[in-house]
Design an enzyme around this catalytic site. Structure first.
Site, PDB file in Angstrom:
ATOM      1  N   SER A 165       0.857  -1.175   0.000  1.00 40.55           N
ATOM      2  CA  SER A 165       0.000   0.000   0.000  1.00 40.55           C
ATOM      3  C   SER A 165       0.897   1.230   0.000  1.00 40.55           C
ATOM      4  CB  SER A 165      -0.904   0.020   1.234  1.00 40.55           C
ATOM      5  OG  SER A 165      -1.728  -1.137   1.280  1.00 40.55           O
ATOM      6  N   LYS A 178       5.836   3.451   0.624  1.00 43.92           N
ATOM      7  CA  LYS A 178       5.353   2.159   0.136  1.00 43.92           C
ATOM      8  C   LYS A 178       5.547   1.127   1.236  1.00 43.92           C
ATOM      9  CE  LYS A 178       6.046  -1.171  -3.594  1.00 43.92           C
ATOM     10  NZ  LYS A 178       6.767  -1.457  -4.842  1.00 43.92           N
ATOM     11  N   ASP A 231       7.232  -5.892 -14.654  1.00 43.99           N
ATOM     12  CA  ASP A 231       5.830  -5.536 -14.458  1.00 43.99           C
ATOM     13  C   ASP A 231       5.597  -4.092 -14.899  1.00 43.99           C
ATOM     14  OD1 ASP A 231       3.234  -6.100 -13.843  1.00 43.99           O
ATOM     15  OD2 ASP A 231       3.417  -5.731 -11.694  1.00 43.99           O
TER      16      ASP A 231
END
Length: 746
Positions: free
Chosen positions: A560, A575, A670
């Site tokens: 999160s 983070k 990613d």
């Protein structure tokens, strides 16, 4: 000065000469009151207005010169009333309209110059019928139609015919062969077609023959250029220009018949084929030979050495092969030798030292081999040297410094080795130096900084090592610098012209550092210390209101992200990893490893970390404009095509740096819109390295078991061998949207 205030009060004046006085104003009607005028010279001024309509009243006028002014309108038909006129020059004025047929009434006219105007239409036959004419110049207008073709047309007095720079079509009339006194014939830059008449060989007084930029051909019945054989019968012909015509033939052996007269032969872009005949060597008076951009084949004949007065030789862009003959060294007056874009092989003759007047030597794009002879570097008059795109080998000697006049050196795309000699500093006038695409080793010599006039320097794609000399900062005129693809290290200089260069000047070096604009790590002394104090958990709690939901920026698979503000006012993004998910700790370690090695303007900056028994957090620089995903898929945001392409470039630069800017390449794995953030200037910054892979030299270290989001997995994980393959398609997919990805993958 204004001629308006100088009325012609003396009506008996016979000669009025006001040439080259920069008079302006109107060309006065009062001039026509001077009925006794014999000579009127008003050229090279700034007169405006039009030629007076009653100019024809000057019945005694023999010479009228009004060239190079600002006269407009048309040529009045009354000009045909000047029955005593011998010379009429109205060149270089913006005069419009057609040539009046009444000029044909001037039966004693010897010189007619209407060049460099805006005249249109066909030339009246009456003009060509003036048998007394010696000089006829209609060049550089917009005249059209065909040239007069009457068999009875005869100009026994015509010496100079200038018709170039118009739109004349059709053939060169056979009747032109009857102009027995013709010295100069220029029909360049028209639309003339058909074969060049062999009858022109009858013009025994012809000295200049220019047909540049037409559609003329050789004779239709043979492979040779027979008109050349015919013209060789003109014993005074010294200037022959055939440039830009589809002649489609070979040079005949009869070219030797020009030996006593021809000085200039210009025939580039003529589709000339076949060999250069040995007989070319008979042209003892030739000073300029241009045969560029043709289809010549075979060897350069050794007889070329017979052109003892030759000053310029252009044989570039043909299919010539074989070696450069040693006999070329006999041309001791040669100043320009251009042989580039052929198939010439072998080495540069060592005797080239005999060409002491050589100023231009261009032999790029051939099959030359061997070492560059030491004698070449002794040509002290040489200004332009291009040996690029060959297979020259060996090194550069210290003696290269002898060429004090040199301005441009291009040795790129060869197989040169060894070090760049420090004596390069002796090239005091050098403006361009291109040594790229070779195998030069060692360091960049400090002495390059002595080349104060240098504006282009390309040393890319070599094996140069060491630091970039600070002396390059002193090159005030340097506009283009390329040091990419070497083994350079250390700090990139900041002074001088370096502020104007981009990262492209330095990419793919081993260990360069410096200003962030070059997209390299910061200078070593400026890097944040690895052992900087950690931000405490309490500081993060204060900054994020105890990680309140109102500070939550987003939630991902592993973490999160919260917005916060430190006590010093710095905005941050925190983070926080979800430690209950399998692989979270390993992902955190992977991200720390990745960020530990990288510094780039298109990668999100890590400020610090925070760890304790129950927390793993990365403290990142806050990027205010949010993710690219928000900008692509929200109705409240919009990116135009220019902004999208710019973002693509930013992402590409970041990935280029990850793949090639590190000792061990990093694969993001990613890369997707939600992992690309935009700052206040919409500069893209890649984030989230939680599943990054570090590719060691000989193996793949998989930091986690996770492959990343479907549709955004790095191509290397999809069975592709190269990190770079299809990267552009993936970036387009990221910026434009996922709808195109499936189609692009097919």
């Amino acid at each position: 000065m204004f001629l308006n205030y100088m009325p012609c009060v003396n009506t008996n004046i016979q000669i009025l000469s006001l040439c080259q006085n920069q008079f302006n104003g109107l060309l006065l009607e009062t001039l026509t009151q001077c009925k006794e005028l014999i000579i009127l010279q008003l050229s090279f001024n700034r007169f405006q207005g039009s030629i007076p309509r009653d100019i024809g009243s000057l019945q005694k006028l023999q010479k009228l010169y009004i060239s190079v002014n600002n006269l407009t309108s048309t040529i009045p038909r009354t000009i045909g009333n000047l029955s005593s006129l011998h010379e009429l020059e109205i060149g270089a004025n913006p005069i419009e309209g057609e040539i009046p047929s009444e000029i044909g009434n001037l039966v004693d006219l010897q010189t007619l110059v209407l060049s460099e105007n805006l005249l249109i239409g066909e030339v009246p036959q009456e003009v060509f019928n003036i048998s007394s004419i010696h000089v006829l110049s209609l060049m550089d207008n917009s005249l059209s139609g065909s040239l007069p073709a009457s068999r009875d047309l005869s100009h026994p007095n015509l010496e100079k015919l200038f018709l170039g720079g118009n739109g004349f079509g059709g053939n060169i009339p056979l009747c032109f062969s009857n102009f027995s006194s013709l010295i100069l014939f220029d029909v360049s830059e028209n639309q003339l077609s058909g074969p060049i008449p062999t009858g022109l060989g009858n013009l025994k007084n012809l000295e200049v023959f220019a047909v540049t930029s037409n559609k003329l051909t050789g004779e239709t019945y043979g492979s040779g250029l027979d008109f050349l054989s015919a013209l060789s019968n003109c014993p005074s012909l010294r200037f022959l220009c055939l440039e830009g015509n589809p002649l489609r033939g070979s040079i005949p052996e009869s070219i030797k018949n020009f030996s006593s007269s021809l000085q200039i032969l210009i025939a580039p872009d003529c589709q000339i084929r076949g060999r250069i005949p040995e007989e070319m060597g008979f042209l003892k008076r030739l000073t300029l030979l241009v045969l560029s951009n043709n289809a010549l084949d075979g060897n350069i004949p050794s007889s070329i050495g017979g052109l003892e007065r030759l000053q310029r030789l252009y044989l570039d862009n043909n299919h010539l092969k074989g070696p450069i003959p040693n006999e070329i060294c006999n041309l001791i007056g040669l100043g320009e030798l251009v042989l580039q874009q052929n198939r010439i092989s072998g080495s540069i003759p060592n005797c080239i030292k005999n060409l002491s007047s050589l100023q231009m030597f261009l032999i790029s794009s051939n099959n030359m081999t061997s070492v560059i002879p030491l004698s070449l570097w002794g040509l002290q008059e040489l200004i332009f040297l291009n040996l690029s795109h060959n297979s020259f080998n060996g090194g550069l000697p210290l003696e290269i410094g002898k060429m004090r006049a040199i301005k441009s050196i291009d040795l790129s795309w060869n197989q040169l080795t060894s070090a760049i000699p420090s004596s390069i500093q002796e090239f005091e006038s050098l403006a361009l130096l291109n040594l790229s695409r070779n195998s030069f080793q060692g360091s960049i010599p400090q002495s390059i900084g002595h080349l104060k006039g240098l504006d282009f320097l390309d040393l890319s794609y070599n094996e140069l090592s060491g630091t970039i000399p600070e002396s390059l900062e002193g090159l005030a005129f340097l506009q283009i610098l390329n040091l990419s693809f070497n083994k350079l290290s250390g700090e990139i200089p900041n002074g001088g012209s370096f502020g104007n260069f981009s990262a492209l000047s330095f990419i793919r070096n081993e260990a360069l550092c410096g200003n962030a604009i070059f997209q390299v790590p910061l200078s070593m002394e400026n890097l944040p210390r690895i052992d900087h104090p950690m931000i405490s958990y309490r500081e993060l709690c204060l900054a994020t209101n105890n990680f309140s939901e109102s500070n939550l920026l987003g939630v991902g698979s592993f973490s999160s992200v919260y917005k916060g503000t430190l006590a010093n006012g710095t905005d941050i993004a925190v983070k926080v990893l979800n430690l209950y998910i399998e692989g979270a700790l390993k992902g955190f370690d992977a991200e720390c490893d990745a960020f530990r090695m990288i510094r780039h303007r298109n990668l999100v900056k890590v400020i610090s970390t925070c760890t304790n028994a129950n927390l793993r957090a990365l403290v990142l620089q806050y990027v205010p404009c949010g993710s690219l995903e928000k900008w692509l898929y929200s109705n409240n945001y919009h990116l135009d095509l220019h902004q999208r392409v710019k973002i693509m470039v930013d992402i590409a630069m970041a990935i280029e740096y990850l793949h090639h800017g590190q000792p061990e390449p990093i694969v993001h794995c990613d890369l997707k819109p939600s992992n690309i953030l935009l700052n206040e200037d919409l500069v893209a910054q890649v984030c989230d390295f939680g599943i990054a892979k570090i590719l060691a030299a000989n193996k793949l270290e998989t930091q986690t078991r996770t492959l990343g989001t479907i549709g955004y997995i790095a191509p290397v994980w999809l069975g592709r061998k190269s990190l770079d393959k299809r990267r552009c398609i993936q970036l387009w997919h990221i910026v434009v949207g996922s709808d195109y990805w499936e189609e692009a993958n097919q």
